[in-house]
Design an enzyme around this catalytic site. Structure first.
Site, PDB file in Angstrom:
ATOM      1  N   CYS A   1     169.164  48.703 -21.330  1.00  0.00           N
ATOM      2  CA  CYS A   1     170.188  48.154 -22.205  1.00  0.00           C
ATOM      3  C   CYS A   1     171.417  49.059 -22.289  1.00  0.00           C
ATOM      4  CB  CYS A   1     169.556  47.970 -23.576  1.00  0.00           C
ATOM      5  SG  CYS A   1     170.621  47.120 -24.694  1.00  0.00           S
TER       6      CYS A   1
ATOM      7  N   TYR B   1     175.129  60.930 -11.233  1.00  0.00           N
ATOM      8  CA  TYR B   1     176.052  61.623 -10.307  1.00  0.00           C
ATOM      9  C   TYR B   1     176.850  60.670  -9.421  1.00  0.00           C
ATOM     10  CZ  TYR B   1     172.084  64.819 -11.066  1.00  0.00           C
ATOM     11  OH  TYR B   1     171.067  65.545 -11.601  1.00  0.00           O
TER      12      TYR B   1
ATOM     13  N   PRO C   1     164.413  75.279  -0.698  1.00  0.00           N
ATOM     14  CA  PRO C   1     164.813  73.881  -0.559  1.00  0.00           C
ATOM     15  C   PRO C   1     163.943  72.944  -1.397  1.00  0.00           C
ATOM     16  CG  PRO C   1     163.492  74.530   1.318  1.00  0.00           C
ATOM     17  CD  PRO C   1     163.621  75.751   0.449  1.00  0.00           C
TER      18      PRO C   1
ATOM     19  N   GLY D   1     169.503  73.949  -1.585  1.00  0.00           N
ATOM     20  CA  GLY D   1     170.718  73.137  -1.506  1.00  0.00           C
ATOM     21  C   GLY D   1     170.904  72.405  -0.189  1.00  0.00           C
TER      22      GLY D   1
HETATM   23  N1  LLP Z   1     166.721  76.635  -6.593  1.00  0.00           N
HETATM   24  C1  LLP Z   1     167.340  76.545  -7.777  1.00  0.00           C
HETATM   25  C2  LLP Z   1     167.458  77.732  -8.612  1.00  0.00           C
HETATM   26  C3  LLP Z   1     167.873  75.313  -8.191  1.00  0.00           C
HETATM   27  O1  LLP Z   1     168.493  75.233  -9.357  1.00  0.00           O
HETATM   28  C4  LLP Z   1     167.724  74.182  -7.359  1.00  0.00           C
HETATM   29  C5  LLP Z   1     168.247  72.890  -7.771  1.00  0.00           C
HETATM   30  C6  LLP Z   1     167.053  74.331  -6.129  1.00  0.00           C
HETATM   31  C7  LLP Z   1     166.572  75.577  -5.781  1.00  0.00           C
HETATM   32  C8  LLP Z   1     166.813  73.201  -5.190  1.00  0.00           C
HETATM   33  O2  LLP Z   1     167.975  72.602  -4.762  1.00  0.00           O
HETATM   34  P1  LLP Z   1     167.916  71.511  -3.596  1.00  0.00           P
HETATM   35  O3  LLP Z   1     167.460  72.214  -2.344  1.00  0.00           O
HETATM   36  O4  LLP Z   1     166.972  70.461  -4.006  1.00  0.00           O
HETATM   37  O5  LLP Z   1     169.311  71.017  -3.495  1.00  0.00           O
HETATM   38  N2  LLP Z   1     169.220  66.377  -9.781  1.00  0.00           N
HETATM   39  C9  LLP Z   1     170.244  66.658  -8.795  1.00  0.00           C
HETATM   40  C10 LLP Z   1     170.011  67.963  -8.101  1.00  0.00           C
HETATM   41  C11 LLP Z   1     169.878  69.124  -9.068  1.00  0.00           C
HETATM   42  C12 LLP Z   1     169.589  70.394  -8.388  1.00  0.00           C
HETATM   43  C13 LLP Z   1     169.373  71.486  -9.372  1.00  0.00           C
HETATM   44  N3  LLP Z   1     168.942  72.707  -8.813  1.00  0.00           N
HETATM   45  C14 LLP Z   1     170.302  65.505  -7.801  1.00  0.00           C
HETATM   46  O6  LLP Z   1     169.563  64.545  -7.965  1.00  0.00           O
HETATM   47  O7  LLP Z   1     171.105  65.533  -6.872  1.00  0.00           O
END
Ligand code: LLP
Length: 426
Positions: A350, A319, A277, A233
């Site tokens: 479209c 989003y 991450p 995150g």
């Molecule tokens: N671990 C788990 C269990 C997750 O569900 C996710 C992301 C991550 C790690 C990695 O999260 P990050 O570090 O990338 O924030 N498509 C959306 C983001 C969806 C994230 C879903 N889970 C976007 O484009 O903002």
């Protein structure tokens, strides 16, 4: 001379294209195109590896953000491990050279076949509910398993990406710890780890650390853990042009270090801490290039029509995400001035919702301009599709030495026919 508006231009500041003009790149590889920069990718991997000083620390790159094989190889070379969300991600991680023990399968509502795939490969799986833990027990009695908990609090940049808290589908409710223990006992399972992921894109460490504390409270209730996975995150500044600050990692890391060290003292045994991450590792190493094909004014609104539809980059439509945009004309970066005009940058799909940027102040655009969409490396290609039977773009990598290579070819029309080679009975 027009009066320039001061902005940060990411590609200029980072020498992103290493002297190669975006026009040359498009001419060679076509438009739209995901362009990656190896140096930035490596740098982000290193920042995460150095995030805390606690020695048993594993950075598991979250493959869903970008699963390009070449990028995965670089991430592996940098010493990261990986998280997978599906057999498909496991498959590509193995192909990139990750060993089964370097992969953690964070499953969600999966079938017995998918679980078996991980079990047969020797990959540790995290179960996301009591029913999935039970299924795992039946399939692999006596095996090792992890469980994802939902500490009841979440965070994220949009409700669709908050992945913990009382209103999400993820993780096992904290009140069910005794049920978890019963299932573990019934199937003689060894709980090797617990994990969580509270949500995607936080820009300050506080909510993460709060989430970690809740997870560690749960962890205390299990005696023999080998790891606790704190989740991903970690956010990146999508509004760099306006000077948005980066996530401050130093103080955040040292606070987290302290929390972990205190907890270990209490737990009485060294375990591994993992983080997951995705975005932080890959978002900023990519600029998505596209071409302006038309300019029009509809009832007072100027539209720049491009080849970057939401089949190529879904984030703005899905989003309302902001991505900074740079404009390139006649081989040069065009800087903003006082005569910038508001424009809707739209794609070629479209649907009226196919909008990349609304009312964006940009130099007055012309047909033939090239646009650079910043920070496109995470959830860009990985969420792209063939909607409208459009071809997913190619991906190229600018190496540290300045050479450029194709790392995934553009779809072809034949690719669109690939799955029809079946006997339809007709
Ligand atoms: N671990 C788990 C269990 C997750 O569900 C996710 C992301 C991550 C790690 C990695 O999260 P990050 O570090 O990338 O924030 N498509 C959306 C983001 C969806 C994230 C879903 N889970 C976007 O484009 O903002």
């Amino acid at each position: 001379m027009e009066v320039e508006i001061l902005k940060n231009y990411f590609t200029e500041q980072t020498n992103f294209f290493k002297g190669i003009s975006p026009f040359e790149i498009i001419k060679e590889y076509g438009s739209p195109l995901y362009v990656y920069n190896e140096s930035i990718l490596r740098q982000r991997c290193r920042e995460m590896k150095n995030f805390i000083t606690y020695p048993n620390f594993s950075v598991n790159y979250s493959t869903k953000a970008n699963s390009n094989l070449e990028l995965l190889k670089i991430v592996r070379e940098e010493g990261l491990n990986a998280d997978a969300m599906s057999p498909g991600e496991i498959y590509v991680l193995l192909a990139a050279g990750f060993k089964p023990e370097q992969i953690f399968y964070i499953s969600n509502n999966v079938s017995a076949e998918e679980m078996k795939y991980a079990i047969e490969k020797g990959i540790i799986l995290s179960a996301d509910s009591l029913s999935q833990l039970e299924l795992y027990g039946k399939l692999n009695p006596g095996g090792k398993v992890a469980v994802r908990f939902n500490p009841g609090v979440g965070a994220g940049h949009h409700e669709k990406v908050v992945t913990a808290g009382k209103k999400t589908k993820f993780g096992v409710n904290m009140d069910y710890i005794s049920e978890v223990k019963e299932i573990l006992k019934r199937y003689d399972l060894k709980l090797v780890g617990i994990n969580q992921h509270i949500g995607s894109l936080f820009m300050e460490g506080k909510p993460y650390i709060e989430g970690v504390k809740s997870l560690l409270d749960i962890a205390k209730q299990f005696d023999d853990l080998e790891f606790v996975d704190l989740g991903g995150g970690f956010g990146i500044p999508y509004r760099k042009q306006e000077g948005q600050e980066r996530l401050e990692l130093k103080e955040f890391g040292s606070k987290l270090d302290q929390v972990l060290k205190d907890w270990i003292r209490e737990y009485g045994k060294d375990i591994t801490f993992k983080i997951e991450p995705g975005r932080y590792i890959v978002a900023e190493c990519s600029v998505l290039l596209g071409t302006v094909h038309s300019i029009k004014n509809n009832y007072g609104v100027t539209y720049a029509g491009t080849d970057i539809g939401f089949n190529v980059l879904a984030r703005p439509v899905m989003y309302d995400s902001h991505h900074d945009i740079e404009v390139y004309r006649e081989g040069k970066l065009l800087k903003s001035t006082e005569s910038d005009k508001p424009v809707y940058v739209v794609g070629n799909i479209c649907e009226s919702g196919d909008i990349l940027a609304k009312d964006r102040m940009l130099p007055e655009l012309k047909e033939g301009d090239i646009l650079g969409i910043m920070d496109a490396g995470a959830y860009g290609y990985s969420m792209s599709s063939n909607y409208n039977n459009r071809l997913r773009p190619a991906e190229v990598l600018i190496r540290e030495n300045g050479s450029i290579s194709l790392i995934r070819r553009r779809d072809t029309l034949e690719d669109l026919m690939r799955n029809f080679d079946v006997d339809s009975g007709a």
